[in-house]
Design an enzyme around this catalytic site. Structure first.
Site: not given
Ligand code: UD1
Length: 398
Positions: A223
């Protein structure tokens, strides 16, 4: 202590839930503590959040900030704005932030700048702000292109007490000039969650759903932006995985960020068409851990999985140029790996080439009780020396 200490436990994203659960359960048993779970909403899907609360026997979050996704600045800023309001309403004595996600740094920043004075002048200690504890302090990848590295450095510089998992983390903090009086090595909280739920984890057979047996498959999670946001990198990783799956089955629970990128780049079909490469939705904690307990090896870019495989003695190939968890390489089963080497590393593992490994000190399932003792010591010092106010928590929060 006659009055209860109001403690906010900040939960935001998937890896945080395993870090706050043992601590919440341990604090609930203490007569002096009133733990409150604050969910920022950074992860909001059922299988990225609610499923973990259920598995880890956590109650519904007492406070939900409902922030959701956004750019780094949007996510961080919105958590700060929402959490500032919660701080002013609740006036916690202690805020515990965990890990290195955007919400960790956002809540630490909001808590460090708040002044209770302006909203309640009848409070005799209204100059005070909550104390801040950072669990999993001191980890460093020394790679500032990782957003998490920035979050770690800023959070550690703000915390009043730094709770570390290993000696290398203590050394990083001392090198950055943090006073040794603030640092406590407490061990690895993820292992507490694993041990708390070991029976439930071992009582399942998640691999059967894929028609597989224990040790018959590799487990994949990806991820990190550096692996999944770049089309060429992602495509080359997908091709490598499909080739590996010709030798051994792979199970790949796909993170939402990765799924989005796979779909945008038309790569989902490449994975789906490969025999013996099973892509699935992200899973809850115990189902996923059952797959991890029983896999032959893991391919990952996650921080937590590097640690869990070391604890379980399972080979782990980490698709990153560096790690903030060097102890998993020095003592454990982890190897850093560039995509070009992935296939040959898997072949080595399958041919049985694997050095001996050890479980790092204090990764023993007792971290929560050490954290509780450290917090008690810290609060005692503040109450004696600074007449720190202990709020009476709202009964409904208990
Ligand atoms: C985040 C953390 C990372 C951690 C990871 C674990 C930061 C900078 N990054 O990364 O350190 O290792 O979580 O999973 O804080 N999304 C969904 N559903 C959800 C959550 C996210 O669809 O429940 C989508 C969001 O819309 C976004 C993408 O996933 O487009 C990334 O989500 P985000 O929380 O910003 O960062 P992660 O890549 O999950």
């Amino acid at each position: 202590m006659s009055l209860k200490i109001l403690i906010h436990l900040i939960a935001a994203a998937r890896p945080n839930f395993m870090k706050i659960a043992p601590l919440y359960h341990a604090l609930k048993k203490e007569v002096w503590a009133a733990p409150i779970i604050v969910h920022t909403g950074q992860h909001y899907d059922l299988n990225m959040s609610d499923a973990f609360f259920m598995d880890l026997n956590l109650p519904e979050p007492h406070i939900h900030l409902g922030v959701g996704s956004g750019t780094h600045a949007e996510q961080t800023g919105q958590v700060m704005i929402a959490y500032e309001k919660a701080l002013l309403e609740q006036r916690p004595d202690l805020v515990i932030v965990v890990g290195d996600v955007n919400s960790t740094v956002a809540c630490a920043l909001a808590a460090s700048k708040i002044s209770y004075e302006s909203i309640n002048s009848s409070n005799p200690t209204n100059r005070e702000r909550p104390l801040i504890a950072h669990l999993e302090a001191g980890l460093r990848s020394f790679d500032r292109t990782m957003p998490e590295e920035i979050n770690r450095i800023v959070t550690d510089s703000l915390a009043d007490i730094l709770l570390t998992p290993s000696q290398d983390a203590n050394e990083n903090l001392l090198r950055e000039g943090i006073s040794k009086d603030k640092i406590r090595r407490v061990g690895n909280m993820m292992i507490d969650s694993l041990e708390m739920l070991r029976e439930k984890i071992q009582g399942q057979a998640s691999y059967e759903k894929f028609g597989l047996d224990p040790r018959d498959y590799g487990l994949v999670t990806l991820h990190r932006p550096s692996n999944v946001d770049d089309q060429n990198m992602l495509e080359s990783l997908c091709q490598t995985l499909t080739r590996i799956a010709q030798n051994i089955s792979l199970i790949f629970p796909v993170h939402p960020r990765t799924r989005k990128s796979l779909e945008q780049n038309g790569l989902m079909s490449l994975l789906n068409e490969a025999d013996d490469l099973h892509t699935v939705e992200p899973m809850g904690y115990t189902r996923f851990m059952n797959l991890l307990f029983n896999c032959r090896f893991a391919i990952t870019d996650s921080g937590g999985i590097q640690e869990e495989t070391t604890y379980l003695g399972i080979p782990c190939l980490t698709l990153r140029p560096n790690t903030e968890r060097p102890i998993t390489i020095e003592q454990g089963t982890n190897q850093l790996c560039i995509p070009e080497d992935l296939e040959s590393r898997v072949e080595s593992i399958l041919s049985g080439k694997m050095g001996r490994c050890a479980v790092p000190e204090l990764w023993d399932g007792q971290t929560a009780s050490r954290v509780v003792k450290s917090i008690e010591g810290l609060l005692h010092a503040y109450i004696v020396t600074a007449s720190y106010t202990r709020n009476q928590p709202n009964d409904t929060m208990n």
